[in-house]
Design a protein around this motif. Sequence first.
Motif, PDB file in Angstrom:
ATOM      1  N   HIS A 259      88.163  48.299  94.648  1.00 32.99           N
ATOM      2  CA  HIS A 259      87.674  49.201  93.785  1.00 32.99           C
ATOM      3  C   HIS A 259      88.693  50.481  93.928  1.00 32.99           C
ATOM      4  CE1 HIS A 259      85.141  52.539  92.177  1.00 32.99           C
ATOM      5  NE2 HIS A 259      85.649  53.376  93.290  1.00 32.99           N
ATOM      6  N   LEU A 260      89.090  50.834  95.285  1.00 32.02           N
ATOM      7  CA  LEU A 260      90.181  51.892  95.529  1.00 32.02           C
ATOM      8  C   LEU A 260      91.548  51.201  94.876  1.00 32.02           C
ATOM      9  CD1 LEU A 260      89.306  52.607  99.208  1.00 32.02           C
ATOM     10  CD2 LEU A 260      88.753  53.803  97.005  1.00 32.02           C
ATOM     11  N   ALA A 261      91.827  50.037  94.732  1.00 28.65           N
ATOM     12  CA  ALA A 261      92.866  49.611  94.191  1.00 28.65           C
ATOM     13  C   ALA A 261      93.044  49.582  92.710  1.00 28.65           C
ATOM     14  CB  ALA A 261      93.339  48.154  94.613  1.00 28.65           C
ATOM     15  N   GLY A 262      91.830  49.871  92.207  1.00 27.91           N
ATOM     16  CA  GLY A 262      91.837  49.973  90.666  1.00 27.91           C
ATOM     17  C   GLY A 262      91.337  49.076  90.041  1.00 27.91           C
ATOM     18  N   TRP A 263      90.601  48.025  90.732  1.00 25.79           N
ATOM     19  CA  TRP A 263      90.043  46.850  89.910  1.00 25.79           C
ATOM     20  C   TRP A 263      88.248  47.345  90.015  1.00 25.79           C
ATOM     21  CZ3 TRP A 263      93.073  44.483  87.055  1.00 25.79           C
ATOM     22  CH2 TRP A 263      94.184  44.202  87.493  1.00 25.79           C
ATOM     23  N   GLY A 264      87.885  48.181  90.159  1.00 22.55           N
ATOM     24  CA  GLY A 264      86.520  48.418  90.198  1.00 22.55           C
ATOM     25  C   GLY A 264      86.474  49.436  88.878  1.00 22.55           C
ATOM     26  N   LYS A 265      85.248  49.928  88.968  1.00 22.10           N
ATOM     27  CA  LYS A 265      84.864  51.214  87.674  1.00 22.10           C
ATOM     28  C   LYS A 265      84.437  52.531  88.326  1.00 22.10           C
ATOM     29  CE  LYS A 265      80.512  50.837  85.107  1.00 22.10           C
ATOM     30  NZ  LYS A 265      80.513  52.015  84.823  1.00 22.10           N
ATOM     31  N   PRO A 266      84.738  53.668  87.627  1.00 24.46           N
ATOM     32  CA  PRO A 266      84.088  54.667  88.052  1.00 24.46           C
ATOM     33  C   PRO A 266      82.582  54.779  87.711  1.00 24.46           C
ATOM     34  CG  PRO A 266      85.352  55.263  86.286  1.00 24.46           C
ATOM     35  CD  PRO A 266      85.797  53.754  86.507  1.00 24.46           C
ATOM     36  N   PRO A 267      81.702  55.792  88.289  1.00 29.01           N
ATOM     37  CA  PRO A 267      80.489  55.931  87.958  1.00 29.01           C
ATOM     38  C   PRO A 267      80.337  56.154  86.525  1.00 29.01           C
ATOM     39  CG  PRO A 267      80.827  56.891  89.828  1.00 29.01           C
ATOM     40  CD  PRO A 267      82.037  56.450  89.405  1.00 29.01           C
ATOM     41  N   GLY A 268      79.405  55.721  85.743  1.00 28.25           N
ATOM     42  CA  GLY A 268      78.832  56.441  84.498  1.00 28.25           C
ATOM     43  C   GLY A 268      79.713  55.208  83.503  1.00 28.25           C
ATOM     44  N   PRO A 269      79.535  55.439  82.058  1.00 27.77           N
ATOM     45  CA  PRO A 269      80.291  54.587  81.202  1.00 27.77           C
ATOM     46  C   PRO A 269      81.726  54.977  80.999  1.00 27.77           C
ATOM     47  CG  PRO A 269      78.979  56.415  80.087  1.00 27.77           C
ATOM     48  CD  PRO A 269      78.639  56.496  81.510  1.00 27.77           C
ATOM     49  N   ARG A 270      82.530  53.760  80.577  1.00 30.90           N
ATOM     50  CA  ARG A 270      83.748  54.108  80.526  1.00 30.90           C
ATOM     51  C   ARG A 270      84.094  54.081  78.792  1.00 30.90           C
ATOM     52  NH1 ARG A 270      85.776  49.048  83.822  1.00 30.90           N
ATOM     53  NH2 ARG A 270      83.952  48.286  82.670  1.00 30.90           N
ATOM     54  N   PRO A 271      85.170  54.412  78.417  1.00 28.95           N
ATOM     55  CA  PRO A 271      85.789  54.261  77.095  1.00 28.95           C
ATOM     56  C   PRO A 271      85.700  52.656  76.605  1.00 28.95           C
ATOM     57  CG  PRO A 271      87.021  55.767  78.005  1.00 28.95           C
ATOM     58  CD  PRO A 271      86.268  55.025  79.123  1.00 28.95           C
ATOM     59  N   ALA A 272      85.299  52.422  75.188  1.00 25.08           N
ATOM     60  CA  ALA A 272      85.305  51.108  75.067  1.00 25.08           C
ATOM     61  C   ALA A 272      86.695  50.211  75.244  1.00 25.08           C
ATOM     62  CB  ALA A 272      85.113  50.889  73.413  1.00 25.08           C
ATOM     63  N   ASP A 273      87.888  50.817  75.056  1.00 28.03           N
ATOM     64  CA  ASP A 273      88.949  50.285  75.423  1.00 28.03           C
ATOM     65  C   ASP A 273      89.261  49.668  76.834  1.00 28.03           C
ATOM     66  OD1 ASP A 273      89.507  52.761  76.148  1.00 28.03           O
ATOM     67  OD2 ASP A 273      91.645  52.999  75.719  1.00 28.03           O
ATOM     68  N   GLN A 274      88.467  50.358  77.684  1.00 26.84           N
ATOM     69  CA  GLN A 274      88.683  49.886  79.206  1.00 26.84           C
ATOM     70  C   GLN A 274      87.550  48.878  79.843  1.00 26.84           C
ATOM     71  OE1 GLN A 274      88.544  53.415  81.479  1.00 26.84           O
ATOM     72  NE2 GLN A 274      90.441  54.271  80.465  1.00 26.84           N
ATOM     73  N   TRP A 275      86.726  48.283  78.878  1.00 25.51           N
ATOM     74  CA  TRP A 275      85.749  47.222  79.157  1.00 25.51           C
ATOM     75  C   TRP A 275      86.143  46.259  79.536  1.00 25.51           C
ATOM     76  CZ3 TRP A 275      81.804  48.431  74.506  1.00 25.51           C
ATOM     77  CH2 TRP A 275      80.980  49.702  74.579  1.00 25.51           C
TER      78      TRP A 275
END
Length: 127
Positions: A57-73
């Motif tokens: 997650h800390l390396a960027g392979w996780g997701k932040p809390p809440g919804p993400r924009p569709a291009d990041q799904w």
Amino acid sequence: MSGHQHDEGHTIAGWTGCVIATAGAAVAGAGICGWRPGIWLGLGVMASALLVTWALHLAGWGKPPGPRPADQWAMKVRDRAARHGHTGCLGCRLAGRRGAPRRTDAAPEAMPADIASRTSAPADLSS
């Protein structure tokens, strides 16, 4: 195209942690069935699942809390904001990453009329 149109949060960090934790649970289950070192070994593997998921997650392979924009799904999309931390993320706070600073000098938003009428002080009825 996917059958759902919302962010399920499927990430490399989440799936990797799930697989490792499942293997740890299987080893711990074998320990409960009679292989005594398996209980402690399985618990250790499950603890490592937590640490591996957190590191990913800390390396960027996780997701932040809440919804993400569709291009990041997609799972193969790496979160570039992870380096600075996600606002409201416990894992980022534990790592010392605070996320985007919150503005405290902004004026408060006006309350909608229906809420303002319910929260205002009652009228003086003595006059």
